[in-house]
Scaffold this motif. Structure first.
Motif, PDB file in Angstrom:
ATOM      1  N   GLY A   1       0.992  -1.555   0.024  1.00 40.11           N
ATOM      2  CA  GLY A   1      -0.047   0.294  -0.165  1.00 40.11           C
ATOM      3  C   GLY A   1       0.857   1.499  -0.061  1.00 40.11           C
TER       4      GLY A   1
ATOM      5  N   GLU B   1      -6.868  -4.842   5.581  1.00 41.40           N
ATOM      6  CA  GLU B   1      -5.590  -5.463   5.047  1.00 41.40           C
ATOM      7  C   GLU B   1      -4.631  -6.282   4.722  1.00 41.40           C
ATOM      8  N   PHE B   2      -3.761  -5.521   6.360  1.00 38.13           N
ATOM      9  CA  PHE B   2      -2.975  -5.534   6.561  1.00 38.13           C
ATOM     10  C   PHE B   2      -2.590  -7.336   6.520  1.00 38.13           C
TER      11      PHE B   2
ATOM     12  N   ASN C   1       1.644  -1.061   6.329  1.00 41.35           N
ATOM     13  CA  ASN C   1       1.099  -0.864   5.802  1.00 41.35           C
ATOM     14  C   ASN C   1      -0.430  -1.999   7.600  1.00 41.35           C
TER      15      ASN C   1
ATOM     16  N   THR D   1      -1.977   1.980   8.347  1.00 36.29           N
ATOM     17  CA  THR D   1      -2.443   3.000   7.931  1.00 36.29           C
ATOM     18  C   THR D   1      -3.724   1.631   6.834  1.00 36.29           C
ATOM     19  N   LYS D   2      -3.128   0.855   6.926  1.00 37.30           N
ATOM     20  CA  LYS D   2      -5.087  -0.056   6.494  1.00 37.30           C
ATOM     21  C   LYS D   2      -4.592  -1.727   7.033  1.00 37.30           C
TER      22      LYS D   2
ATOM     23  N   CYS E   1       7.210  -1.642   4.734  1.00 34.60           N
ATOM     24  CA  CYS E   1       5.877  -1.743   3.904  1.00 34.60           C
ATOM     25  C   CYS E   1       5.671  -2.616   4.954  1.00 34.60           C
TER      26      CYS E   1
ATOM     27  N   ARG F   1      -3.439 -10.343   4.914  1.00 33.78           N
ATOM     28  CA  ARG F   1      -2.246  -9.801   3.648  1.00 33.78           C
ATOM     29  C   ARG F   1      -1.161 -11.130   4.599  1.00 33.78           C
TER      30      ARG F   1
ATOM     31  N   LEU G   1       2.830  -9.006   0.184  1.00 32.41           N
ATOM     32  CA  LEU G   1       2.684  -7.985  -0.142  1.00 32.41           C
ATOM     33  C   LEU G   1       2.204  -7.793  -1.881  1.00 32.41           C
TER      34      LEU G   1
END
Length: 181
Positions: A2, A165-166, A158, A161-162, A154, A169, A177
C-alpha cells in the motif's frame, strides 16, 4: 504494498523488485541444476569433473537462495508460529505484528550494512578457475536484505494505515505484499 501504490513510480519500482527477484532466482536455479546435471554425466562418462562447475554452481546457488528468501518474505511464504498471535484480539494481534515487523526492519537494515561490508571485502578474494571476485557472490545478500528491509517497512506502514487489509495479507492464506487473489 500500500505504501508504494500511491504513485506510479512506486508501483513500478515495487513491481521491478519482485520481477527481478523472481527472474534471477529462477535463472540461477536453472543454471545450478543444468551445470550440476552436466557435471554428474561428465563424471560418469569421462570419469572427470568439469573444472569450473563447482564455482558456477556455488555462485548461482547463493543468488538462488538469497533472492529466493527475499521473494518468499515479500509473499509471506516463510514458516511462522502463529498459535498465540491468532488467539489475540485483532487490535492486539496488529500491535504484536507491528512490533515484530519493526524489529525485523531494523535487523534487515543492519544486515544490509554488514553484508555490504562483506561484499566490499570480496574484492580481495577470487574464485579459482575464472578469477571472479567474491563480491559477485556476496552482493546477492546486500540486494536480498535491502529488499527485505523495504518489505518489512511496507508491512509496518500497512499495519498502521490499512489494518484490515494488513491482517488479511499476513494471515496464513494471505499473499504478503503481492496482490490478493
Amino acid at each position: 504494498m500500500g505504501v508504494f501504490m500511491n504513485n506510479k513510480i512506486g508501483r513500478v519500482a515495487f513491481s521491478v523488485m519482485g520481477k527481478f527477484e523472481e527472474t534471477v532466482t529462477m535463472a540461477m536455479l536453472t543454471v545450478t541444476l543444468a551445470v550440476t546435471v552436466v557435471n554428474v554425466f561428465a563424471r560418469y562418462i569421462f570419469t572427470s569433473s568439469i573444472p569450473w562447475a563447482q564455482e558456477v554452481t556455488g555462485i548461482a546457488w547463493t543468488w538462488t537462495c538469497m533472492l529466493g528468501i527475499s521473494w518468499c518474505y515479500r509473499r509471506n511464504m516463510h514458516m511462522g508460529v502463529e498459535f498465540f498471535i491468532e488467539k489475540l484480539k485483532p487490535n492486539m494481534h496488529r500491535v504484536v505484528l507491528i512490533f515484530t515487523f519493526s524489529i525485523l526492519t531494523i535487523a534487515f537494515a543492519f544486515m544490509v550494512y554488514m553484508s555490504a561490508i562483506i561484499a566490499g571485502n570480496g574484492n580481495y578474494k577470487f574464485t579459482n578457475y575464472f578469477q571472479i571476485p567474491y563480491t559477485v557472490k556476496y552482493i546477492s545478500a546486500v540486494i536480498a536484505f535491502f529488499n527485505m528491509t523495504v518489505y518489512s517497512l511496507c508491512f509496518v506502514i500497512n499495519a498502521i494505515t490499512k489494518p484490515a487489509e494488513f491482517l488479511k495479507r499476513v494471515s496464513l492464506s494471505g499473499n504478503g505484499l503481492d496482490p490478493l487473489p
